[in-house]
Design an enzyme around this catalytic site. Sequence first.
Site: not given
Lengths: 456, 456
Positions: A83, A153, A177
């Site tokens: 990420k 996210s 997330s």
Amino acid sequence: MTLTTEPEPYRLTATEALANFRSGALTVEQYARSLLSRIAARDPVVKAWAYLSPNLVLAEAKRLDSIPVDQRGPLHGVAVAVKDIIYTRDMPTQFNSPLYENDAPKVDAASITMLRLAGALILGKTTTTEFAATSQGPPTTNPHDPSRTPGGSSSGSGAAVADFQAPLALGTQTGGSLIRPASFNGVYALKPTWNAVSREGQKVYALIFDTLGWYARSIDDLRLLADVFNLQDDDDDDGDGGDNPRSGKEDGFSIQGAKFGLCKTMVWSHAGPGTVSAMEKAASLLREHGATVEEFDLPEHTADFPAWYDTLLDAEGRVAFLPAHRLDKTRLADHLVGHVENRRGSSKRDQVRAFDSIAAARPVVDAILARYDAVVVPSVPDEAPLGLGYTGDHIFNSLWTAMHTPVVNVPGFQGQNGMPVGVSLVAPRYNDLRLLAVGKKVGEVFQAEGGWKPQD
Amino acid sequence: MTLTTEPEPYRLTATEALANFRSGALTVEQYARSLLSRIAARDPVVKAWAYLSPNLVLAEAKRLDSIPVDQRGPLHGVAVAVKDIIYTRDMPTQFNSPLYENDAPKVDAASITMLRLAGALILGKTTTTEFAATSQGPPTTNPHDPSRTPGGSSSGSGAAVADFQAPLALGTQTGGSLIRPASFNGVYALKPTWNAVSREGQKVYALIFDTLGWYARSIDDLRLLADVFNLQDDDDDDGDGGDNPRSGKEDGFSIQGAKFGLCKTMVWSHAGPGTVSAMEKAASLLREHGATVEEFDLPEHTADFPAWYDTLLDAEGRVAFLPAHRLDKTRLADHLVGHVENRRGSSKRDQVRAFDSIAAARPVVDAILARYDAVVVPSVPDEAPLGLGYTGDHIFNSLWTAMHTPVVNVPGFQGQNGMPVGVSLVAPRYNDLRLLAVGKKVGEVFQAEGGWKPQD
């Protein structure tokens, strides 16, 4: 390139890829080329990557192939997507923020150091919402329907794993997330116990909530990472008796005779038909396989939890985004400007009360969870909504994030549009490994009989 | 160079330097040259710097001088020393660890971003104990007696400020790493409320304890940084009545009529003669100046605090130092290897109990502290001990670190060898600014009548 395995290497789980590397059936370079081909074919639709350099990946794959067999790490050659809020010394870190375009910090986060030492092949950086702190999506699509969000996210991490572009991916969770994208994309995710894994070298949103976790298409793959990151459970042998039903169940867990809790939580009114149906079917399947399932409510005094969470998240965001606000608030998401400028108008006293109330709830909730092998809770309100702008609601996740408990999303159900819907399993803090063992058996049942398989 | 101020520029506090920059009496370059001369003269003895490049400092000073007056930040030109566990994009970050020799991460910590945006002149990196996590000293000496330790882990930051090598310095505290060096070196320090200031981009030891704070030779200077870092107090106007004796006292605080608490804590048996005398004299002076001083004990159920703290610190250190242990445990301090390998043999259950017990104590302690304008507590066991190997004991600090309360070290007393001894003021969480206001008046009295002045 000669494909030496069936199916194509990019479809292998991490565990399967490792077996192929060990047997000599596959080189890391062959594997990397297969993944890169998959990515090249699918990236125009899925858009899961914030940064990916095929040349860098192939150079690293060749380096890994050159390492003598007896010096290889436990993740030798396994590809991991990262990420894009986690520092990587050889790739930019951009946080999906215009303030950090092409930012190249030249340092590895603690998690990346550990992955590299284990021999992992860092593939690239996956898309995220701005600073992993908004619900405004990047252009990433859901692999099962490009008109739907993959969630956020950890958008790119969830989508890349579901789409066979990487077997493993790092994500983070401050609200929901990790778990929400896992459910929307139909993959497994583990949100470990808070601070069981170092978060050094990654963007902070809320110190008391942020948790590094990971995605995979199998529980065995989650377990690989749990071992690399040294997750360890509560000690079974601390001499205070055998009243913990989870004790000793890590290896021999069976659904037959197990005891599950089921908790719809204080926000159950947010559940749509996909989640209502998934929770019902989950309970039925567990009972049919010989478990007891006991529904319970959380204590009345935790009813204010959503307000505590919102107050504290806002206050922690005020600290985390002050530097970006000072840099240029016109290039910072309005939601984050709102945190910094305290648009909610919370007092410090409100914030301290929220912090202390959440802290006081943790041992209470742990004690309830400890009555069961695991507790089934919703992962999401429903299947992934249409549109890419809004990544969905963390309403069913923030409680467990704040309680610091481990959570595993187990896929296997579907919504009214045939999209994946998961449910989560929760256990007390530091029961991560046992929760994975339970999740493995539960996942086998849900995938076989729940109506949706990860590889559909 | 023409010195345009008396005393020499390097002796100016930050507040004084700012006034000279604003009046045009001093350029940043002149100021930087003065500080560099002081450093050059004193470094062979004090050894406060892990990295300092005069060329880089002078180039930055010239750049600051070129900024139009109306575009200058609130810290324009003020020199700040940075503890070498905080990332600076233009200077190496080495953590006093052989694993990170000449490590150049090319990224600024959140705190450095905010300092640069405020116009601060980053001078260099100051020495620390290994990863700010051991009590094994760097070779830094106490400016008041080179045969004695300056304390740690913020060794260089405390020594540099005391020795007029920098007016301000960043430090961090996980146990007592800000307050102990402040007392040993005879300067002020503020440990702000936990997570009131972003710690992104710095070494983690214990997420739930680590706090970024700062050193100065005056309370006004601490206040400058408090404003740059946006510290804000609890809201006075939240409608729940005026029973908070600290309300509205920020500007008009007077010792006459004030109410102080005095808490020797559950570890008072560790106090040596310097601290016993400083605490007695502090109480006497406050009473002589018209305050009431009320001694109290903490509730009996907090008696186990030192054990909770040790258990939790060890557990958090296990996570924080795992990457370094994996990199090369033979080059990691044995104490930190012990954390990672759980030499204490704590169970996860012990760790969770410690975490929850400390959390439960926070509101209890806050409520007691809230009865007073501030509470006087020991800063250290005694004056700085002889020798450079051992940086001293955090036994009097860890309680307040764990309670997340703001703490100010106020110098002004001395030990049997004429070395500085401070006492600390403590207040409930998010009373940082009021605590500084109280500390200013208290410091004036202690410095004038306590027996030791910071500029002796």
